[in-house]
Design a protein around this motif. Structure first.
Motif, mmCIF file in Angstrom:
data_model
loop_
_atom_site.group_PDB
_atom_site.id
_atom_site.type_symbol
_atom_site.label_atom_id
_atom_site.label_comp_id
_atom_site.label_asym_id
_atom_site.label_seq_id
_atom_site.Cartn_x
_atom_site.Cartn_y
_atom_site.Cartn_z
ATOM 1 N N ALA A 1 32.291 59.934 -18.075
ATOM 2 C CA ALA A 1 31.678 59.980 -16.747
ATOM 3 C C ALA A 1 31.122 61.370 -16.444
ATOM 4 C CB ALA A 1 32.708 59.579 -15.685
ATOM 5 N N PHE A 2 31.855 62.420 -16.827
ATOM 6 C CA PHE A 2 31.385 63.785 -16.591
ATOM 7 C C PHE A 2 30.072 64.036 -17.327
ATOM 8 C CE2 PHE A 2 31.142 68.163 -18.186
ATOM 9 C CZ PHE A 2 31.092 68.862 -16.981
ATOM 10 N N ILE A 3 29.999 63.613 -18.577
ATOM 11 C CA ILE A 3 28.768 63.798 -19.354
ATOM 12 C C ILE A 3 27.613 63.042 -18.700
ATOM 13 C CG2 ILE A 3 27.671 63.348 -21.578
ATOM 14 C CD1 ILE A 3 30.428 63.755 -22.863
ATOM 15 N N ALA A 4 27.890 61.793 -18.276
ATOM 16 C CA ALA A 4 26.846 60.984 -17.635
ATOM 17 C C ALA A 4 26.370 61.626 -16.340
ATOM 18 C CB ALA A 4 27.371 59.577 -17.368
ATOM 19 N N LEU B 1 24.310 65.069 -17.187
ATOM 20 C CA LEU B 1 22.977 64.865 -17.766
ATOM 21 C C LEU B 1 22.048 64.158 -16.787
ATOM 22 C CD1 LEU B 1 23.858 63.831 -21.438
ATOM 23 C CD2 LEU B 1 23.074 66.047 -20.600
ATOM 24 N N SER B 2 22.547 63.105 -16.147
ATOM 25 C CA SER B 2 21.697 62.374 -15.207
ATOM 26 C C SER B 2 21.343 63.227 -13.996
ATOM 27 C CB SER B 2 22.385 61.088 -14.760
ATOM 28 O OG SER B 2 23.613 61.376 -14.101
ATOM 29 N N GLY B 3 22.266 64.097 -13.567
ATOM 30 C CA GLY B 3 21.969 64.973 -12.436
ATOM 31 C C GLY B 3 20.849 65.948 -12.747
ATOM 32 N N VAL B 4 20.870 66.501 -13.936
ATOM 33 C CA VAL B 4 19.801 67.427 -14.345
ATOM 34 C C VAL B 4 18.466 66.700 -14.400
ATOM 35 C CG1 VAL B 4 18.955 68.841 -16.245
ATOM 36 C CG2 VAL B 4 21.354 68.982 -15.572
ATOM 37 N N ILE B 5 18.463 65.521 -15.013
ATOM 38 C CA ILE B 5 17.215 64.753 -15.131
ATOM 39 C C ILE B 5 16.697 64.368 -13.757
ATOM 40 C CG2 ILE B 5 16.233 62.591 -15.964
ATOM 41 C CD1 ILE B 5 18.211 62.764 -18.317
ATOM 42 N N HIS C 1 24.097 58.322 -12.734
ATOM 43 C CA HIS C 1 24.775 59.302 -11.893
ATOM 44 C C HIS C 1 25.796 58.625 -10.985
ATOM 45 C CE1 HIS C 1 24.822 63.465 -10.538
ATOM 46 N NE2 HIS C 1 24.936 63.040 -9.298
ATOM 47 N N VAL C 2 25.392 57.534 -10.354
ATOM 48 C CA VAL C 2 26.272 56.829 -9.427
ATOM 49 C C VAL C 2 27.440 56.192 -10.170
ATOM 50 C CG1 VAL C 2 26.406 54.819 -7.905
ATOM 51 C CG2 VAL C 2 24.520 56.442 -7.667
ATOM 52 N N ILE C 3 27.151 55.512 -11.271
ATOM 53 C CA ILE C 3 28.228 54.859 -12.027
ATOM 54 C C ILE C 3 29.235 55.889 -12.528
ATOM 55 C CG2 ILE C 3 28.745 53.600 -14.153
ATOM 56 C CD1 ILE C 3 26.146 52.070 -13.766
ATOM 57 N N GLY C 4 28.747 56.987 -13.094
ATOM 58 C CA GLY C 4 29.646 58.022 -13.597
ATOM 59 C C GLY C 4 30.493 58.642 -12.499
ATOM 60 N N ALA C 5 29.858 58.966 -11.364
ATOM 61 C CA ALA C 5 30.588 59.619 -10.276
ATOM 62 C C ALA C 5 31.649 58.705 -9.675
ATOM 63 C CB ALA C 5 29.597 60.062 -9.196
#
Length: 675
Positions: free
Chosen positions: A249-252, A255-259, A214-218
């Motif tokens: 990054a958006f996909i990461a 998905l990571s936010g939901v998890i 989440h952090v890396i993607g954002a």
């Protein structure tokens, strides 16, 4: 006086620069405003004292989230500008151009501010931890906080990394230096991930792993857009590369936010009936809006970039404001109490391990009761997908690729995912013998399968290069030919890392740290893979290495490593002291005698486990050696045929060898006559 036209151009350039700076400033102001409002409305600011405890200092209570937001925004600036300087713009001869120079210098000063904020965060969080004002903090107490707590060490490590980033960014003039700044600044974002709500979650492994993505993607998403927005000229290549990065990054992030939310929100009431849930819904809504912006960019603004470059900037300003508001929610979420954890059996052990204490080890539990290690699983599945994509591209070019290489590469990663995400991963946290099975698989068997897949050779054949600047293939070649890789791949260095790291891991405090800390656990898993991968790359790797080692030397090196592994197993089998005693005894699963018996069984596994991998290595070495001899023989035959066809028998390798034997025989005959 300058001509009026020159003056107007200068004024226009100044206005555009002020407009770009104002847009970034407005995004930061939006983030601060949203954060303050949500903190007040969501209950993230608590200064009332609890019974028996001192009241929290209001200054410290506000400093913690504001400094966290400052940390996030400075990370965005530093990472985004460094990534843009390294990858968005082409340059000749490895030297940065004017735009890259401005990006890097701005990133350097942003990193300087990041260092200051990290230090301030350490003080503020220590005061918050003690519920005391900053004036009461003593140097001794602060030093103890930095070295004995995970949160304090995270801020200290961040400050050190960002200081290095600042020094390099303000002094480098090479694209390689820019790439190093980008990687190091992105790494500096991660230490704080291992603190906060995620590490306190009942499923903290999944929570922390998802937060890493989440952090890396954002940061990449927001930072890349900031870099384009502050640049003087937006090029098609830069926007195209950012667009590809932003999509990933958006996909990461999504998905990571939901998890991550699923690890702390347990019911619909938690989602709609708590401040934490409502703030999470706010992030979801912002993410949906940002996804729409991204789709609009790809469909509308990118095709019109050449004719209407201002359209991209205007649209990017709106997007960056929404991103700023989204980032403003992060400090509020970190301070807002999450929903209470439902009462479950063995809840204390759930909080400690991240999962309930497993029953006795069974095949059913190993195969079916999974606990995903998201970082390694994502890396493995991505590696398999990228490899298969590369093979498909080769076949489309009518090039061949051995099927067994694909099989071994896929099998290696699937095996790595299984031992780190299946029920075996749970048992490895509480049973030493299960841990040793996981360790030996990652350190010996998985690397053998991966290096036999020849991934570097495939990548060099598939990845594109660039006529100007550096493409993915150019970066890979740069890494392979680097001095660091030359040192690490030296046979003796690879042997020392592979063999002696066993003793360093288990007979020092590293093993207990790896069991208690998720950061340590990830370090341990990736160290096993990397150490084994480097060693077996030298021994049986198909990919080119900086040094070519003769096959007899490879066999000798391999047997030396096996000896050290065997000694390690024997030491564990005869051990009388428990490794990581506080961890295993604290679990309360068994007494010291039982734990010591399990440890000795783990030593037996380490001693015996080397046989199947050794067989694979020896078969691979014999096969490669025979193939090498065949190739050498065919090469000599071709040279001989060429020499005979050209009427130059003196260039025939066979004739040269016969002449050499004749000289030796003549020398022996003369020596015999003299005797």
């Amino acid at each position: 006086m300058p001509p009026a036209s020159d003056t107007s151009v200068t004024v226009a350039a100044g206005l555009r620069s002020a407009w770009r700076t104002g847009a970034v400033t407005a995004a930061a102001a939006t983030a601060i405003t949203v954060s303050v409002i949500v903190l007040l409305l969501g209950g993230g600011i608590v200064t009332d004292s609890l019974p028996g405890l001192a009241a929290r200092d209001p200054l410290v209570t506000w400093l913690v989230p504001i400094l966290k937001l400052s940390h996030d925004l400075l990370a965005v600036m530093t990472v985004g500008l460094a990534v843009a300087a390294a990858f968005f713009v082409d340059s000749d001869n490895g030297r940065i151009g004017p735009q890259q120079y401005r990006w890097l210098r701005t990133a350097g000063w942003s990193a300087v501010a990041w260092v200051a904020v990290s230090i301030a965060q350490a003080f503020a969080n220590y005061g918050d931890y003690l519920a005391q004002p900053l004036s009461t903090i003593t140097p001794k107490g602060m030093w103890s906080y930095l070295w004995t707590t995970e949160s304090g060490y995270a801020y200290l490590l961040t400050a050190v990394l960002t200081l290095i980033v600042a020094i390099i960014a303000l002094n480098t003039l090479s694209v390689t230096g820019a790439g190093f700044v980008a990687v190091l600044s992105l790494s500096a974002c991660l230490p704080v991930v291992f603190t906060g709500h995620a590490i306190a979650s009942g499923n903290h492994q999944i929570a922390v792993d998802s937060m890493i993505f989440h952090v890396i993607g954002a940061v990449l998403w927001f930072g890349g857009l900031v870099a384009l927005l502050v640049s003087r000229r937006v090029t098609d290549a830069a926007v195209s590369r950012y667009s590809a990065l932003a999509l990933v990054a958006f996909i990461a992030v999504a998905l990571s936010g939901v998890i991550n939310a699923a690890t702390r929100i347990y019911s619909w009431n938690d989602l709609f009936g708590t401040a934490y849930g409502i703030e999470t819904l706010g992030k979801v809504a912002a993410l949906i809006v940002l996804g729409g912006f991204g789709l609009w960019h790809r469909k509308v603004t990118l095709p019109k970039l050449k004719t209407r470059p201002a359209l991209f900037r205007r649209f990017a300003v709106v997007e960056i404001l929404v991103l700023g508001a989204t980032f403003g929610l992060a400090p509020a979420l970190s301070r807002t109490p999450p929903p209470p954890v439902p009462d479950v059996p063995d809840s204390a052990m759930q909080a400690w391990l991240g999962f309930p204490m497993p029953e006795r080890m069974t095949p059913h539990g190993v195969v079916l009761e999974w606990y995903p290690e998201l970082v390694l699983a994502t890396l493995g599945l991505t590696a398999i997908g990228a490899y298969i994509y590369g093979v498909v591209r080769l076949h489309r070019r009518h090039d061949t690729w051995p099927i067994m290489r694909t099989v071994t590469w896929t099998a290696g990663w699937l095996l790595a995912i299984f031992v780190t995400s299946s029920g075996l991963a749970k048992y490895s946290m509480v049973i030493f013998s299960a841990h040793m099975v996981q360790h030996m698989t990652l350190n010996m068997l998985v690397p053998i399968l991966l290096v036999l897949g020849a991934p570097v050779t495939l990548a060099l054949r598939v990845l594109p290069g660039r006529k100007t600047g550096r493409g993915p293939r150019d970066w890979l070649l740069l890494i392979l030919h680097s001095r660091v890789m030359s040192v690490l791949s030296h046979p003796l260095v690879a042997l020392v890392i592979y063999a002696f790291s066993l003793y360093m891991m288990y007979f020092t405090g590293l093993y207990e740290w790896a069991m208690r800390s998720h950061a340590g656990h990830l370090f341990m898993l990736f160290h096993f893979l990397a150490a084994g991968g480097m060693f077996y790359w030298v021994i049986i790797g198909i990919d080119p290495t900086p040094r070519r080692l003769p096959y007899p030397a490879k066999i000798l090196l391999f047997f030396v490593a096996i000896v050290f592994h065997t000694i390690f197993g024997l030491v564990l089998m005869m051990s009388t002291e428990l490794l990581a005693p506080d961890w295993f005894l604290g679990l309360g699963r068994a007494d010291a005698a039982t734990l010591l018996a399990e440890q000795r069984a783990g030593g037996g596994i380490a001693w015996a486990f080397g046989e199947p991998p050794s067989l694979i290595v020896l078969v691979a070495l014999i096969w490669q050696w025979s193939r090498s001899e065949d190739r050498a023989a065919r090469r000599i035959d071709r040279q001989s045929d060429r020499a005979q066809a050209q009427g130059r028998p003196e260039d025939d390798p066979h004739e040269q060898y016969n002449a050499y034997l004749a000289r030796l025989a003549e020398a022996d005959r003369k020596a015999g006559l003299r005797d």
